[in-house]
Design a protein around this motif. Structure first.
Motif, PDB file in Angstrom:
ATOM      1  N   TYR A 117      -5.495 -24.985 -31.431  1.00  0.00           N
ATOM      2  CA  TYR A 117      -6.280 -23.808 -31.019  1.00  0.00           C
ATOM      3  C   TYR A 117      -6.641 -22.944 -32.231  1.00  0.00           C
ATOM      4  O   TYR A 117      -7.793 -22.519 -32.401  1.00  0.00           O
ATOM      5  N   LEU A 118      -5.650 -22.672 -33.066  1.00  0.00           N
ATOM      6  CA  LEU A 118      -5.830 -21.682 -34.131  1.00  0.00           C
ATOM      7  C   LEU A 118      -6.640 -22.206 -35.307  1.00  0.00           C
ATOM      8  O   LEU A 118      -6.982 -21.439 -36.206  1.00  0.00           O
ATOM      9  N   ARG A 119      -6.969 -23.491 -35.311  1.00  0.00           N
ATOM     10  CA  ARG A 119      -7.872 -24.032 -36.328  1.00  0.00           C
ATOM     11  C   ARG A 119      -9.334 -23.865 -35.930  1.00  0.00           C
ATOM     12  O   ARG A 119     -10.234 -24.159 -36.719  1.00  0.00           O
ATOM     13  N   ARG A 120      -9.577 -23.431 -34.704  1.00  0.00           N
ATOM     14  CA  ARG A 120     -10.942 -23.309 -34.197  1.00  0.00           C
ATOM     15  C   ARG A 120     -11.499 -21.906 -34.464  1.00  0.00           C
ATOM     16  O   ARG A 120     -10.817 -21.033 -34.988  1.00  0.00           O
TER      17      ARG A 120
ATOM     18  N   PRO B  54      -7.196 -18.101 -27.525  1.00  0.00           N
ATOM     19  CA  PRO B  54      -6.677 -17.058 -26.631  1.00  0.00           C
ATOM     20  C   PRO B  54      -6.056 -15.923 -27.446  1.00  0.00           C
ATOM     21  O   PRO B  54      -5.434 -16.158 -28.489  1.00  0.00           O
ATOM     22  N   ASP B  55      -6.220 -14.718 -26.960  1.00  0.00           N
ATOM     23  CA  ASP B  55      -5.778 -13.542 -27.723  1.00  0.00           C
ATOM     24  C   ASP B  55      -4.312 -13.599 -28.115  1.00  0.00           C
ATOM     25  O   ASP B  55      -3.930 -13.136 -29.197  1.00  0.00           O
ATOM     26  N   HIS B  56      -3.478 -14.162 -27.261  1.00  0.00           N
ATOM     27  CA  HIS B  56      -2.035 -14.143 -27.538  1.00  0.00           C
ATOM     28  C   HIS B  56      -1.570 -15.337 -28.359  1.00  0.00           C
ATOM     29  O   HIS B  56      -0.380 -15.429 -28.694  1.00  0.00           O
ATOM     30  N   ALA B  57      -2.478 -16.257 -28.699  1.00  0.00           N
ATOM     31  CA  ALA B  57      -2.067 -17.483 -29.395  1.00  0.00           C
ATOM     32  C   ALA B  57      -1.379 -17.217 -30.739  1.00  0.00           C
ATOM     33  O   ALA B  57      -0.333 -17.820 -31.022  1.00  0.00           O
TER      34      ALA B  57
ATOM     35  N   PRO C  92     -14.434 -24.444 -30.253  1.00  0.00           N
ATOM     36  CA  PRO C  92     -13.264 -24.005 -29.482  1.00  0.00           C
ATOM     37  C   PRO C  92     -12.781 -25.061 -28.496  1.00  0.00           C
ATOM     38  O   PRO C  92     -13.542 -25.918 -28.039  1.00  0.00           O
ATOM     39  N   LEU C  93     -11.493 -24.981 -28.163  1.00  0.00           N
ATOM     40  CA  LEU C  93     -10.907 -25.846 -27.142  1.00  0.00           C
ATOM     41  C   LEU C  93     -11.135 -25.202 -25.774  1.00  0.00           C
ATOM     42  O   LEU C  93     -10.361 -24.344 -25.346  1.00  0.00           O
ATOM     43  N   THR C  94     -12.191 -25.575 -25.099  1.00  0.00           N
ATOM     44  CA  THR C  94     -12.474 -25.024 -23.774  1.00  0.00           C
ATOM     45  C   THR C  94     -11.510 -25.615 -22.757  1.00  0.00           C
ATOM     46  O   THR C  94     -11.180 -26.808 -22.792  1.00  0.00           O
ATOM     47  N   ALA C  95     -11.050 -24.766 -21.837  1.00  0.00           N
ATOM     48  CA  ALA C  95     -10.059 -25.193 -20.844  1.00  0.00           C
ATOM     49  C   ALA C  95     -10.527 -24.805 -19.448  1.00  0.00           C
ATOM     50  O   ALA C  95     -11.290 -23.850 -19.258  1.00  0.00           O
ATOM     51  N   ARG C  96     -10.066 -25.551 -18.457  1.00  0.00           N
ATOM     52  CA  ARG C  96     -10.323 -25.206 -17.068  1.00  0.00           C
ATOM     53  C   ARG C  96      -9.409 -24.058 -16.651  1.00  0.00           C
ATOM     54  O   ARG C  96      -8.483 -23.688 -17.364  1.00  0.00           O
ATOM     55  N   ASP C  97      -9.680 -23.530 -15.444  1.00  0.00           N
ATOM     56  CA  ASP C  97      -8.911 -22.374 -14.972  1.00  0.00           C
ATOM     57  C   ASP C  97      -7.425 -22.680 -14.840  1.00  0.00           C
ATOM     58  O   ASP C  97      -6.579 -21.792 -15.011  1.00  0.00           O
ATOM     59  N   ASP C  98      -7.087 -23.932 -14.526  1.00  0.00           N
ATOM     60  CA  ASP C  98      -5.680 -24.280 -14.327  1.00  0.00           C
ATOM     61  C   ASP C  98      -5.043 -24.838 -15.600  1.00  0.00           C
ATOM     62  O   ASP C  98      -3.933 -25.394 -15.555  1.00  0.00           O
ATOM     63  N   GLU C  99      -5.735 -24.731 -16.733  1.00  0.00           N
ATOM     64  CA  GLU C  99      -5.231 -25.243 -18.001  1.00  0.00           C
ATOM     65  C   GLU C  99      -5.039 -24.089 -18.988  1.00  0.00           C
ATOM     66  O   GLU C  99      -5.410 -22.950 -18.724  1.00  0.00           O
ATOM     67  N   GLY C 100      -4.486 -24.412 -20.122  1.00  0.00           N
ATOM     68  CA  GLY C 100      -4.363 -23.428 -21.187  1.00  0.00           C
ATOM     69  C   GLY C 100      -2.935 -23.194 -21.617  1.00  0.00           C
ATOM     70  O   GLY C 100      -1.998 -23.887 -21.189  1.00  0.00           O
ATOM     71  N   LEU C 101      -2.774 -22.207 -22.470  1.00  0.00           N
ATOM     72  CA  LEU C 101      -1.461 -21.895 -23.025  1.00  0.00           C
ATOM     73  C   LEU C 101      -0.619 -21.096 -22.045  1.00  0.00           C
ATOM     74  O   LEU C 101      -1.150 -20.350 -21.223  1.00  0.00           O
ATOM     75  N   PRO C 102       0.705 -21.207 -22.150  1.00  0.00           N
ATOM     76  CA  PRO C 102       1.569 -20.336 -21.353  1.00  0.00           C
ATOM     77  C   PRO C 102       1.490 -18.906 -21.883  1.00  0.00           C
ATOM     78  O   PRO C 102       0.999 -18.667 -22.988  1.00  0.00           O
ATOM     79  N   PRO C 103       1.975 -17.941 -21.116  1.00  0.00           N
ATOM     80  CA  PRO C 103       1.918 -16.547 -21.578  1.00  0.00           C
ATOM     81  C   PRO C 103       2.826 -16.299 -22.771  1.00  0.00           C
ATOM     82  O   PRO C 103       3.713 -17.104 -23.083  1.00  0.00           O
ATOM     83  N   LEU C 104       2.619 -15.166 -23.411  1.00  0.00           N
ATOM     84  CA  LEU C 104       3.392 -14.825 -24.602  1.00  0.00           C
ATOM     85  C   LEU C 104       4.883 -14.739 -24.311  1.00  0.00           C
ATOM     86  O   LEU C 104       5.713 -15.089 -25.148  1.00  0.00           O
ATOM     87  N   ASN C 105       5.240 -14.281 -23.105  1.00  0.00           N
ATOM     88  CA  ASN C 105       6.660 -14.106 -22.771  1.00  0.00           C
ATOM     89  C   ASN C 105       7.260 -15.322 -22.070  1.00  0.00           C
ATOM     90  O   ASN C 105       8.271 -15.216 -21.370  1.00  0.00           O
ATOM     91  N   CYS C 106       6.661 -16.497 -22.258  1.00  0.00           N
ATOM     92  CA  CYS C 106       7.170 -17.703 -21.609  1.00  0.00           C
ATOM     93  C   CYS C 106       8.578 -18.034 -22.113  1.00  0.00           C
ATOM     94  O   CYS C 106       9.010 -17.570 -23.164  1.00  0.00           O
TER      95      CYS C 106
ATOM     96  N   CYS D 240       3.770 -17.418 -33.823  1.00  0.00           N
ATOM     97  CA  CYS D 240       4.761 -16.770 -34.691  1.00  0.00           C
ATOM     98  C   CYS D 240       6.091 -16.591 -33.972  1.00  0.00           C
ATOM     99  O   CYS D 240       7.155 -16.705 -34.598  1.00  0.00           O
ATOM    100  N   ARG D 241       6.032 -16.347 -32.661  1.00  0.00           N
ATOM    101  CA  ARG D 241       7.283 -16.200 -31.900  1.00  0.00           C
ATOM    102  C   ARG D 241       8.073 -17.510 -31.902  1.00  0.00           C
ATOM    103  O   ARG D 241       9.318 -17.503 -32.026  1.00  0.00           O
ATOM    104  N   ILE D 242       7.390 -18.629 -31.756  1.00  0.00           N
ATOM    105  CA  ILE D 242       8.068 -19.929 -31.773  1.00  0.00           C
ATOM    106  C   ILE D 242       8.875 -20.096 -33.050  1.00  0.00           C
ATOM    107  O   ILE D 242      10.048 -20.495 -33.023  1.00  0.00           O
ATOM    108  N   TRP D 243       8.239 -19.788 -34.192  1.00  0.00           N
ATOM    109  CA  TRP D 243       8.920 -20.002 -35.468  1.00  0.00           C
ATOM    110  C   TRP D 243       9.958 -18.923 -35.759  1.00  0.00           C
ATOM    111  O   TRP D 243      10.924 -19.175 -36.476  1.00  0.00           O
TER     112      TRP D 243
END
Length: 250
Positions: A89-92, A96-99, A24-38, A104-107
């Motif tokens: 992320y999704l190859r690991r 994150p649950d919303h990834a 997995p891609l481990t991230a710090r608390d201030d890192e990671g993906l934006p929320p689903l509704n970004c 799919c929302r992007i596409w």
């Protein structure tokens, strides 16, 4: 003596090798993906810095990956960078649950932007991601079938480069090595064989089955049809040569 197995440890060994690349891609608390509704539309307008800001060490797995992708995609939109991060992320084994939903929302909302921005490598990687993370059966089937097609193309087209013949140059008729095909497969006929049509036609049909993946899948198939350096173009060229030779004999 020929090797008994291509992969000596069998498919358990193949699976082990595959799993080694899926930590997995481990991230710090201030890192990671934006929320689903970004705000994806805002990301379309913002460009990745060129070059990307230097990486601050020590960094997390996420930090290293995000920075490497930022360097590769310098000048592209932030949306292209987010798409690449989601693929990573999704190859690991974990993500994150919303990834999946964010990918799919992007596409669903901005396929036109990414089709214009991304090269074939990233387009194929995006399509392959739908195989495991599509929201519909049609998305998953299209991602799996076309993903396998392009993966096999990469393998055999790479191997062919060692033969000293350009990818755009079809083999000449009459110089074929008379060896059986693997797995006792029936031979292919240049004159009457339709294996390529039988494979590509259903892929094209299924590529249009879901509105989210249809633009991406059909765009890639159109790219394949235009590319002069594929086995499909070479087979078609050989067919035409055979037809002309037989016509001259009449």
């Amino acid at each position: 003596m020929a090797k008994e197995l291509t992969y000596p440890e069998g498919f358990e060994g193949v699976t082990t090798r595959w799993e080694e690349r899926r930590d997995p891609l481990t991230a710090r608390d201030d890192e990671g993906l934006p929320p689903l509704n970004c705000d994806l539309a805002a990301m379309v307008q913002r460009r990745m810095p060129d070059p990307a800001d230097p990486l601050i060490k020590p960094a997390s797995r996420f930090g290293f990956k995000s920075h490497a992708l930022a360097v590769e995609l310098a000048g592209a939109s932030e949306l292209a960078h987010l798409n690449a991060l989601l693929i990573a992320y999704l190859r690991r084994r974990q993500w994150p649950d919303h990834a999946p939903a964010l990918f799919c929302r992007i596409w669903a909302e901005h396929s036109d932007v990414l089709l214009a921005e991304l090269n074939a490598r990233w387009l194929v990687s995006s399509l392959q991601t739908f195989a495991d993370h599509g929201q519909t059966e049609e998305q998953r089937r299209t991602g799996a079938s076309l993903g396998l097609l392009f993966s096999m193309m990469k393998l055999y087209e790479f191997e062919r480069t060692f033969g000293g013949t350009s990818p755009t140059e079809a083999y000449r008729l009459g110089k074929r090595v008379k060896e059986p095909l693997p797995l006792e497969m029936d031979d292919f006929s240049l004159k009457s064989g339709g294996l390529d049509y039988n494979m590509l036609a259903p892929l094209w049909r299924d590529a249009g089955a879901d509105p989210v993946t249809a633009p991406l899948a059909r765009h890639l198939l159109e790219m394949l049809n235009r590319d002069p350096g594929t086995v499909f173009r070479r087979i078609q060229t050989m067919r035409e040569r055979l037809a002309r030779r037989e016509e001259r004999k009449k």
